[in-house]
Scaffold this active site. Structure first.
Site, PDB file in Angstrom:
ATOM      1  N   CYS A 185      -0.956   1.893 -15.576  1.00  0.00           N
ATOM      2  CA  CYS A 185       0.447   1.630 -15.915  1.00  0.00           C
ATOM      3  C   CYS A 185       0.568   0.261 -16.557  1.00  0.00           C
ATOM      4  O   CYS A 185       1.675  -0.227 -16.779  1.00  0.00           O
ATOM      5  CB  CYS A 185       1.309   1.703 -14.663  1.00  0.00           C
ATOM      6  SG  CYS A 185       0.917   0.412 -13.467  1.00  0.00           S
ATOM      7  N   CYS A 212      -1.697  -4.154 -13.850  1.00  0.00           N
ATOM      8  CA  CYS A 212      -2.657  -5.247 -13.608  1.00  0.00           C
ATOM      9  C   CYS A 212      -2.591  -6.260 -14.750  1.00  0.00           C
ATOM     10  O   CYS A 212      -2.693  -7.465 -14.531  1.00  0.00           O
ATOM     11  CB  CYS A 212      -4.072  -4.684 -13.459  1.00  0.00           C
ATOM     12  SG  CYS A 212      -4.292  -3.731 -11.944  1.00  0.00           S
ATOM     13  N   HIS A 242      -3.462  -6.484   9.726  1.00  0.00           N
ATOM     14  CA  HIS A 242      -2.829  -6.351  11.045  1.00  0.00           C
ATOM     15  C   HIS A 242      -3.219  -7.509  11.975  1.00  0.00           C
ATOM     16  O   HIS A 242      -2.391  -8.024  12.721  1.00  0.00           O
ATOM     17  CB  HIS A 242      -3.247  -5.014  11.651  1.00  0.00           C
ATOM     18  CG  HIS A 242      -2.648  -4.729  12.988  1.00  0.00           C
ATOM     19  ND1 HIS A 242      -1.335  -4.376  13.173  1.00  0.00           N
ATOM     20  CD2 HIS A 242      -3.209  -4.740  14.230  1.00  0.00           C
ATOM     21  CE1 HIS A 242      -1.102  -4.179  14.452  1.00  0.00           C
ATOM     22  NE2 HIS A 242      -2.227  -4.389  15.109  1.00  0.00           N
ATOM     23  N   CYS A 272      -1.109 -10.535  10.823  1.00  0.00           N
ATOM     24  CA  CYS A 272       0.286 -10.304  10.419  1.00  0.00           C
ATOM     25  C   CYS A 272       1.268 -11.177  11.207  1.00  0.00           C
ATOM     26  O   CYS A 272       1.131 -11.351  12.420  1.00  0.00           O
ATOM     27  CB  CYS A 272       0.626  -8.841  10.641  1.00  0.00           C
ATOM     28  SG  CYS A 272       2.256  -8.409  10.025  1.00  0.00           S
ATOM     29  N   CYS A 332       8.002  -5.091  13.796  1.00  0.00           N
ATOM     30  CA  CYS A 332       6.813  -4.435  13.231  1.00  0.00           C
ATOM     31  C   CYS A 332       7.182  -3.172  12.444  1.00  0.00           C
ATOM     32  O   CYS A 332       8.040  -2.392  12.856  1.00  0.00           O
ATOM     33  CB  CYS A 332       5.864  -4.074  14.366  1.00  0.00           C
ATOM     34  SG  CYS A 332       4.467  -3.092  13.820  1.00  0.00           S
ATOM     35  N   CYS A 370       3.519   1.483   7.989  1.00  0.00           N
ATOM     36  CA  CYS A 370       2.638   0.352   7.644  1.00  0.00           C
ATOM     37  C   CYS A 370       1.165   0.717   7.863  1.00  0.00           C
ATOM     38  O   CYS A 370       0.783   1.211   8.927  1.00  0.00           O
ATOM     39  CB  CYS A 370       2.994  -0.876   8.474  1.00  0.00           C
ATOM     40  SG  CYS A 370       2.028  -2.311   7.987  1.00  0.00           S
ATOM     41  N   CYS A 400      -3.607 -10.839   1.328  1.00  0.00           N
ATOM     42  CA  CYS A 400      -2.235 -10.986   0.809  1.00  0.00           C
ATOM     43  C   CYS A 400      -1.381 -11.825   1.753  1.00  0.00           C
ATOM     44  O   CYS A 400      -0.513 -12.578   1.315  1.00  0.00           O
ATOM     45  CB  CYS A 400      -1.574  -9.626   0.608  1.00  0.00           C
ATOM     46  SG  CYS A 400      -2.390  -8.593  -0.614  1.00  0.00           S
ATOM     47  N   CYS A 426       2.954  -2.462   4.550  1.00  0.00           N
ATOM     48  CA  CYS A 426       1.730  -2.527   3.750  1.00  0.00           C
ATOM     49  C   CYS A 426       1.315  -1.088   3.446  1.00  0.00           C
ATOM     50  O   CYS A 426       1.218  -0.264   4.357  1.00  0.00           O
ATOM     51  CB  CYS A 426       0.640  -3.245   4.552  1.00  0.00           C
ATOM     52  SG  CYS A 426      -1.006  -3.141   3.809  1.00  0.00           S
ATOM     53  N   CYS A 464      -3.073  -0.662  -0.319  1.00  0.00           N
ATOM     54  CA  CYS A 464      -3.590  -0.450  -1.680  1.00  0.00           C
ATOM     55  C   CYS A 464      -4.924  -1.152  -1.931  1.00  0.00           C
ATOM     56  O   CYS A 464      -5.499  -1.014  -3.007  1.00  0.00           O
ATOM     57  CB  CYS A 464      -2.544  -0.848  -2.726  1.00  0.00           C
ATOM     58  SG  CYS A 464      -2.054  -2.580  -2.661  1.00  0.00           S
TER      59      CYS A 464
HETATM   60 FE1  SF4 Z   1       0.467  -4.482  11.917  1.00  0.00          FE
HETATM   61 FE2  SF4 Z   1       1.981  -3.613   9.895  1.00  0.00          FE
HETATM   62 FE3  SF4 Z   1       3.088  -4.186  12.228  1.00  0.00          FE
HETATM   63 FE4  SF4 Z   1       2.148  -6.146  10.649  1.00  0.00          FE
HETATM   64  S1  SF4 Z   1       3.875  -4.808  10.213  1.00  0.00           S
HETATM   65  S2  SF4 Z   1       1.864  -5.945  12.882  1.00  0.00           S
HETATM   66  S3  SF4 Z   1       0.337  -5.109   9.794  1.00  0.00           S
HETATM   67  S4  SF4 Z   1       1.565  -2.541  11.834  1.00  0.00           S
END
Ligand code: SF4
Length: 366
Positions: A58, A61, A234, A237, A261, A267, A276, A295, A298
Site C-alpha cells: 500500500c 512503508c 506484554h 506494557c 488492559c 490485544c 514499539c 496491539c 504486526c
Molecule cells: Fe498485555 Fe495488551 Fe493488556 Fe498491554 S494491553 S497488558 S500488551 S494484553
C-alpha cells in the site's frame, strides 16, 4: 547518479555525530563506537546504491519512511546513500527508470529493499512492473545485491495479501511456515523489519550498521534484528498492572475503563515481540496501545490471517501446569490466583514457547 536528485546534501558533521550516537543507542552498542560510525557515514557519502522495490503493498512503508522526523530519514538517505530506483519517490519513469535499475544490477553490491509481498499465483502475474512479474524482478535484483532488507509485514511474511487469492509470500517466509522461496539467490544477508508499516528508525539503523561494520546486526529466528524484536510487548506494557489486576476494557464508552488492559478487545501483545512500547512512533509521541488501540501483532508471522479478527480475543492465555484459562473466571478470582503464587505474568512463558514451537514444526511448502 541518484535519480531522486531532490536537493544537495545538507548533513553536517554534527548531524552525523548525533545520528551515530542515536543509532548506537538503538542497537544497544557502546557510545565509544561513535567516531567509527561517523567515519563510516562520511566515507559512504553517495554509496552504497539502493534499489527499493514495491510489490503487493500500500506504499505505507514508503510513507512511514519518508515522513519520519527523528532522525530525518530523507536527509540521511539522500546524503549517505544513492537511491537508484524507488517507484513511488523517483522522478524518473518508464525506460529511464528501468535503465537506472538495470545499470545498478550490472554494477552489483547494492542494498535491495523490498516492500510488499510477492504473489506466486498465476506465475506471479498479479503484480507486474514494466511488463515483468514482480517475482522475476525480485529474483533479478536479489542476484547481485550485497544485502536484502524486507521492510514491513508484507515483504517479511506476506502480510495482509497473504490472506488473499494471489498466494502472496514474504521474501523468506510464508506466514507461520518457514520457507526459503528464493534460495537460488544465494546466502546473502536477509533482514526482516516487520510491522505495518516499517518503523523508519529500524531501517536507518540497520543501514548504518551495515555501512559501519560491513555486517548486519544479530537476528532472531524470523531474521529480525534482536535489538528491535527481542522483547515482548506484554512484558513491558504500561497497562500490564491492569492485566494483572483483572481490569479489562469491555466497553469503549465507559470512562471508568480508560487506560485498562485491552486483552479482551483483541490485544495480541502477549504474542508480539517488538520495541514499539519504548521506541514509539510519529516523532516518538505515541504508539498503538498508548493511543487506546490493541496491539495487532504486526511484528509477527501470524499477522494478519491468524490474528484476525484483530479486535477480538483470538487466543486464550495459558498458565503453566493449569492450561487454558477462562478469562471470565480470572477476572473474578485474579486476587486468588495471584495469592496462590501463580501470577498471570507466567503466561508470558507461553510466548517464548511459541518461537521454539515454530522452529521445531517448520513445514516446507511446495
Ligand atoms: Fe498485555 Fe495488551 Fe493488556 Fe498491554 S494491553 S497488558 S500488551 S494484553
Amino acid at each position: 547518479m541518484d535519480i531522486l536528485n531532490l536537493r544537495t546534501p545538507k548533513l553536517t558533521r554534527r548531524d552525523f555525530i548525533k545520528l551515530s550516537s542515536a543509532s548506537l543507542a538503538l542497537l544497544g552498542l557502546s557510545q565509544a563506537l561513535t567516531p567509527r560510525v561517523v567515519k563510516a557515514l562520511e566515507e559512504s557519502l553517495g554509496k552504497p546504491a539502493v534499489i527499493w522495490l514495491e510489490g503487493q503493498d500500500c506504499a505505507g512503508c514508503t510513507e512511514s519512511f519518508l515522513n519520519s522526523l527523528e532522525p530525518d530519514a530523507i536527509s540521511v538517505i539522500l546524503d549517505t546513500i544513492s537511491l537508484r530506483y524507488h517507484e513511488t519517490a523517483m522522478a524518473a519513469s518508464g525506460h529511464q527508470a528501468e535503465a537506472a535499475m538495470t545499470k545498478t544490477i550490472e554494477e552489483g553490491g547494492y542494498i535491495l529493499v523490498i516492500e510488499g509481498s510477492i504473489p506466486l499465483a498465476e506465475d506471479g502475474l498479479y503484480c507486474t512492473v514494466g511488463g515483468k512479474p514482480f517475482k522475476e524482478i525480485v529474483m533479478e535484483t536479489a542476484k547481485n545485491a550485497a544485502a536484502i532488507i524486507c521492510v514491513g509485514s508484507c515483504a517479511s511474511y506476506g502480510g495482509i495479501p497473504y490472506s488473499g487469492p494471489t498466494e502472496a509470500v514474504g521474501y523468506l517466509f510464508r506466514g507461520t511456515r518457514k520457507h526459503h522461496y528464493f534460495d537460488s539467490v544465494g546466502d546473502k544477508p536477509v533482514i526482516n523489519l516487520p510491522t505495518c508499516p516499517v518503523h523508519p528508525e529500524r531501517l536507518i539503523t540497520v543501514v548504518i550498521h551495515y555501512l559501519t561494520f560491513g555486517t548486519i546486526p544479530p537476528l532472531d529466528n524470523f531474521n529480525r534484528p534482536i535489538a528491535f524484536y527481542g522483547e515482548n510487548q506484554h512484558e513491558n506494557c504500561e497497562r500490564r498492572g491492569h492485566f494483572d489486576a483483572g481490569r479489562f476494557v469491555t466497553d469503549w464508552s465507559d470512562p471508568n475503563q480508560q487506560g485498562w488492559c485491552l486483552y479482551l478487545k483483541g490485544c495480541k501483545g502477549p504474542w508480539a515481540n517488538h520495541d514499539c512500547w519504548k521506541r514509539l512512533w510519529n516523532g516518538r509521541t505515541n504508539y498503538c496501545i498508548k493511543a487506546n488501540v490493541p496491539c495487532v501483532g504486526c511484528s509477527e508471522p501470524e499477522f494478519y490471517e491468524s490474528f484476525s479478527p484483530l479486535y477480538e480475543r483470538r487466543f486464550d492465555v495459558e498458565l503453566p501446569g493449569i492450561g487454558k484459562v477462562d478469562i471470565g473466571k480470572v477476572m473474578a478470582t485474579v486476587g486468588g490466583v495471584a495469592a496462590a503464587g501463580v501470577g498471570l505474568d507466567m503466561l508470558v512463558s507461553k510466548t517464548a514457547g511459541r518461537w521454539k514451537e515454530n522452529e521445531e514444526n517448520e513445514v516446507e511448502e511446495g
